[in-house]
Design a protein around this motif. Sequence first.
Motif, PDB file in Angstrom:
ATOM      1  N   LEU A  27      -1.139  11.020 -10.447  1.00  0.00           N
ATOM      2  CA  LEU A  27      -1.082  10.078  -9.332  1.00  0.00           C
ATOM      3  C   LEU A  27      -0.642   8.696  -9.814  1.00  0.00           C
ATOM      4  CD1 LEU A  27      -4.320  11.135  -7.450  1.00  0.00           C
ATOM      5  CD2 LEU A  27      -1.993  11.283  -6.524  1.00  0.00           C
ATOM      6  N   GLU A  28      -1.151   8.281 -10.961  1.00  0.00           N
ATOM      7  CA  GLU A  28      -0.764   6.978 -11.521  1.00  0.00           C
ATOM      8  C   GLU A  28       0.719   6.951 -11.841  1.00  0.00           C
ATOM      9  OE1 GLU A  28      -3.393   6.589 -14.815  1.00  0.00           O
ATOM     10  OE2 GLU A  28      -5.045   5.765 -13.599  1.00  0.00           O
ATOM     11  N   LEU A  29       1.232   8.040 -12.399  1.00  0.00           N
ATOM     12  CA  LEU A  29       2.660   8.115 -12.730  1.00  0.00           C
ATOM     13  C   LEU A  29       3.511   8.003 -11.464  1.00  0.00           C
ATOM     14  CD1 LEU A  29       4.369  10.541 -15.199  1.00  0.00           C
ATOM     15  CD2 LEU A  29       5.208  10.406 -12.846  1.00  0.00           C
ATOM     16  N   VAL A  30       3.127   8.754 -10.431  1.00  0.00           N
ATOM     17  CA  VAL A  30       3.885   8.729  -9.172  1.00  0.00           C
ATOM     18  C   VAL A  30       3.822   7.348  -8.531  1.00  0.00           C
ATOM     19  CG1 VAL A  30       3.969   9.643  -6.819  1.00  0.00           C
ATOM     20  CG2 VAL A  30       3.617  11.193  -8.746  1.00  0.00           C
ATOM     21  N   GLU A  31       2.623   6.770  -8.494  1.00  0.00           N
ATOM     22  CA  GLU A  31       2.468   5.440  -7.878  1.00  0.00           C
ATOM     23  C   GLU A  31       3.318   4.397  -8.602  1.00  0.00           C
ATOM     24  OE1 GLU A  31       0.971   1.451  -7.209  1.00  0.00           O
ATOM     25  OE2 GLU A  31       0.862   2.546  -9.109  1.00  0.00           O
ATOM     26  N   LYS A  32       3.330   4.450  -9.925  1.00  0.00           N
ATOM     27  CA  LYS A  32       4.111   3.487 -10.696  1.00  0.00           C
ATOM     28  C   LYS A  32       5.603   3.647 -10.424  1.00  0.00           C
ATOM     29  CE  LYS A  32       4.889   1.808 -15.412  1.00  0.00           C
ATOM     30  NZ  LYS A  32       4.512   1.973 -16.852  1.00  0.00           N
ATOM     31  N   ARG A  33       6.059   4.889 -10.378  1.00  0.00           N
ATOM     32  CA  ARG A  33       7.480   5.119 -10.117  1.00  0.00           C
ATOM     33  C   ARG A  33       7.867   4.646  -8.718  1.00  0.00           C
ATOM     34  NH1 ARG A  33      11.104  10.540 -11.270  1.00  0.00           N
ATOM     35  NH2 ARG A  33      12.990   9.785 -10.246  1.00  0.00           N
ATOM     36  N   LEU A  34       7.025   4.946  -7.728  1.00  0.00           N
ATOM     37  CA  LEU A  34       7.314   4.503  -6.365  1.00  0.00           C
ATOM     38  C   LEU A  34       7.299   2.984  -6.261  1.00  0.00           C
ATOM     39  CD1 LEU A  34       5.149   7.103  -4.421  1.00  0.00           C
ATOM     40  CD2 LEU A  34       7.647   6.976  -4.423  1.00  0.00           C
ATOM     41  N   HIS A  35       6.355   2.356  -6.944  1.00  0.00           N
ATOM     42  CA  HIS A  35       6.276   0.895  -6.926  1.00  0.00           C
ATOM     43  C   HIS A  35       7.531   0.279  -7.529  1.00  0.00           C
ATOM     44  CE1 HIS A  35       4.405  -3.067  -7.038  1.00  0.00           C
ATOM     45  NE2 HIS A  35       4.836  -3.179  -8.280  1.00  0.00           N
ATOM     46  N   ASN A  36       7.978   0.831  -8.667  1.00  0.00           N
ATOM     47  CA  ASN A  36       9.144   0.266  -9.353  1.00  0.00           C
ATOM     48  C   ASN A  36      10.437   0.460  -8.577  1.00  0.00           C
ATOM     49  OD1 ASN A  36       7.542  -0.579 -11.455  1.00  0.00           O
ATOM     50  ND2 ASN A  36       7.955   1.191 -12.750  1.00  0.00           N
ATOM     51  N   SER A  37      10.474   1.536  -7.773  1.00  0.00           N
ATOM     52  CA  SER A  37      11.709   1.827  -7.045  1.00  0.00           C
ATOM     53  C   SER A  37      11.738   1.221  -5.655  1.00  0.00           C
ATOM     54  CB  SER A  37      11.900   3.351  -6.927  1.00  0.00           C
ATOM     55  OG  SER A  37      10.907   3.907  -6.102  1.00  0.00           O
ATOM     56  N   GLN A  38      10.734   0.422  -5.309  1.00  0.00           N
ATOM     57  CA  GLN A  38      10.580  -0.121  -3.958  1.00  0.00           C
ATOM     58  C   GLN A  38      11.809  -0.921  -3.538  1.00  0.00           C
ATOM     59  OE1 GLN A  38       7.703   0.239  -1.398  1.00  0.00           O
ATOM     60  NE2 GLN A  38       6.520  -1.426  -2.262  1.00  0.00           N
ATOM     61  N   GLU A  43       0.811  -1.220   0.000  1.00  0.00           N
ATOM     62  CA  GLU A  43       0.000   0.000   0.000  1.00  0.00           C
ATOM     63  C   GLU A  43       0.844   1.270   0.000  1.00  0.00           C
ATOM     64  OE1 GLU A  43      -2.447  -0.355   3.452  1.00  0.00           O
ATOM     65  OE2 GLU A  43      -3.803  -1.808   2.548  1.00  0.00           O
ATOM     66  N   PHE A  44       2.148   1.140   0.200  1.00  0.00           N
ATOM     67  CA  PHE A  44       2.988   2.329   0.345  1.00  0.00           C
ATOM     68  C   PHE A  44       3.022   3.217  -0.896  1.00  0.00           C
ATOM     69  CE2 PHE A  44       5.134   2.411   4.459  1.00  0.00           C
ATOM     70  CZ  PHE A  44       5.551   3.731   4.499  1.00  0.00           C
ATOM     71  N   PRO A  45       3.219   2.671  -2.117  1.00  0.00           N
ATOM     72  CA  PRO A  45       3.292   3.559  -3.282  1.00  0.00           C
ATOM     73  C   PRO A  45       2.051   4.423  -3.483  1.00  0.00           C
ATOM     74  CG  PRO A  45       4.237   1.436  -3.821  1.00  0.00           C
ATOM     75  CD  PRO A  45       3.597   1.287  -2.472  1.00  0.00           C
ATOM     76  N   ALA A  46       0.865   3.813  -3.458  1.00  0.00           N
ATOM     77  CA  ALA A  46      -0.366   4.586  -3.669  1.00  0.00           C
ATOM     78  C   ALA A  46      -0.594   5.570  -2.520  1.00  0.00           C
ATOM     79  CB  ALA A  46      -1.562   3.652  -3.813  1.00  0.00           C
ATOM     80  N   THR A  80      -0.347  11.222  -0.241  1.00  0.00           N
ATOM     81  CA  THR A  80       0.134  12.158   0.779  1.00  0.00           C
ATOM     82  C   THR A  80       1.273  13.010   0.209  1.00  0.00           C
ATOM     83  OG1 THR A  80       1.575  10.447   1.726  1.00  0.00           O
ATOM     84  CG2 THR A  80      -0.593  10.732   2.700  1.00  0.00           C
ATOM     85  N   GLY A  81       2.406  12.406  -0.041  1.00  0.00           N
ATOM     86  CA  GLY A  81       3.577  13.175  -0.444  1.00  0.00           C
ATOM     87  C   GLY A  81       3.387  14.015  -1.697  1.00  0.00           C
ATOM     88  N   ALA A  82       2.922  13.402  -2.808  1.00  0.00           N
ATOM     89  CA  ALA A  82       2.819  14.130  -4.076  1.00  0.00           C
ATOM     90  C   ALA A  82       1.618  15.074  -4.080  1.00  0.00           C
ATOM     91  CB  ALA A  82       2.742  13.147  -5.238  1.00  0.00           C
ATOM     92  N   LEU A  83       0.446  14.570  -3.724  1.00  0.00           N
ATOM     93  CA  LEU A  83      -0.755  15.409  -3.756  1.00  0.00           C
ATOM     94  C   LEU A  83      -0.619  16.597  -2.814  1.00  0.00           C
ATOM     95  CD1 LEU A  83      -3.599  15.712  -4.951  1.00  0.00           C
ATOM     96  CD2 LEU A  83      -4.453  14.329  -3.055  1.00  0.00           C
ATOM     97  N   GLY A 128      -9.914  18.363 -19.020  1.00  0.00           N
ATOM     98  CA  GLY A 128      -9.079  17.277 -18.515  1.00  0.00           C
ATOM     99  C   GLY A 128      -8.389  17.558 -17.199  1.00  0.00           C
ATOM    100  N   GLY A 129      -8.873  18.571 -16.479  1.00  0.00           N
ATOM    101  CA  GLY A 129      -8.205  18.938 -15.229  1.00  0.00           C
ATOM    102  C   GLY A 129      -8.223  17.833 -14.188  1.00  0.00           C
ATOM    103  N   PHE A 130      -9.379  17.203 -14.002  1.00  0.00           N
ATOM    104  CA  PHE A 130      -9.470  16.132 -13.011  1.00  0.00           C
ATOM    105  C   PHE A 130      -8.716  14.896 -13.484  1.00  0.00           C
ATOM    106  CE2 PHE A 130     -13.466  18.588 -12.286  1.00  0.00           C
ATOM    107  CZ  PHE A 130     -13.124  19.089 -11.039  1.00  0.00           C
ATOM    108  N   ASN A 131      -8.830  14.579 -14.760  1.00  0.00           N
ATOM    109  CA  ASN A 131      -8.094  13.434 -15.315  1.00  0.00           C
ATOM    110  C   ASN A 131      -6.593  13.636 -15.221  1.00  0.00           C
ATOM    111  OD1 ASN A 131     -10.409  12.034 -15.942  1.00  0.00           O
ATOM    112  ND2 ASN A 131     -10.478  12.742 -18.059  1.00  0.00           N
ATOM    113  N   ALA A 132      -6.152  14.895 -15.329  1.00  0.00           N
ATOM    114  CA  ALA A 132      -4.718  15.188 -15.225  1.00  0.00           C
ATOM    115  C   ALA A 132      -4.192  14.810 -13.838  1.00  0.00           C
ATOM    116  CB  ALA A 132      -4.452  16.662 -15.506  1.00  0.00           C
ATOM    117  N   PHE A 133      -4.988  15.074 -12.801  1.00  0.00           N
ATOM    118  CA  PHE A 133      -4.577  14.686 -11.448  1.00  0.00           C
ATOM    119  C   PHE A 133      -4.494  13.169 -11.330  1.00  0.00           C
ATOM    120  CE2 PHE A 133      -5.225  18.976  -9.944  1.00  0.00           C
ATOM    121  CZ  PHE A 133      -4.371  19.067  -8.857  1.00  0.00           C
TER     122      PHE A 133
END
Length: 269
Positions: free
Chosen positions: A247-258, A154-157, A162-165, A238-243
């Motif tokens: 978030l998906e980009l950040v979660e993926k990067r955090l997951h890959n760098s775990q 659960e840490f990446p998401a 928290t951190g990015a948003l 696309g403002g809401f979709n951009a967020f």
Amino acid sequence: MTKTIAFIGIGHLAEYMIRGLQKAESSETILLVPRSCARAEKLVAEYPNLQIMRSAQTAINAADIVIIATRPVDVVTVLEPLTLRADQTVISVAAGVDVATLQMLTKPALAVRSLPLSCVAIHKSPTLIYPRNSVASAFFGRLGQVYTLASEIEFPASSALTGALYAWMFALMQEASDWAVAANLPADLARELVQDSFEGAAAMAREQADKSLDVIWDSLATPGGISARGHKVIKEMGGFNAFTSALELVEKRLHNSQSSNLVNHKGEG
């Protein structure tokens, strides 16, 4: 019994944590092991219960709680030569370093992974921890709200939320403030109105926790009214979709760098 806390690494986040502890009228002895001394010297000049230590092992020998606040890529190099005790708790705030890696480097001490935010300084941080640990919960409970994750997966998401948003909110507040100034509002008034609007929305969401956020939104959005019209423009552009995409980009990067990269780094050393 008053505990002794050792901070290994004194960057921005460590400073925020230390300032939060002082705001909580901390009586602990706090030992600082900095990579460079400028920030540590500034803190020691402000707070009498802080000491700069030239040796990480000497600081750890005296500590009950050890905070690892180095850069993630430095965690292995810093911890490998050190010896810890079974009665110590090691709390890492180094992003992406998993508990298995921490435990391997700090045994027989107990290792906890965490993610506080800069608002620990004002006791408002939603701090993530894993695994459940009473010492870490008590430590961060003085600096905000503690969220113990059920699984490390659960840490990446959670970190993205928290951190990015959290960081993006400052950019969004600046955007709204700049618009208001361009619309002839005084800059100080624009900033206060934006800050109070964000704070008020969060407070209402918490007050109405029995309702979904969509239900609260619907209660505010009069058909054809200003909120509904503005919402339609943001959605169409696309403002809401951009967020969501961010978030998906950040979660993926955090997951890959775990922390697998840190284990590899250890093997290459």
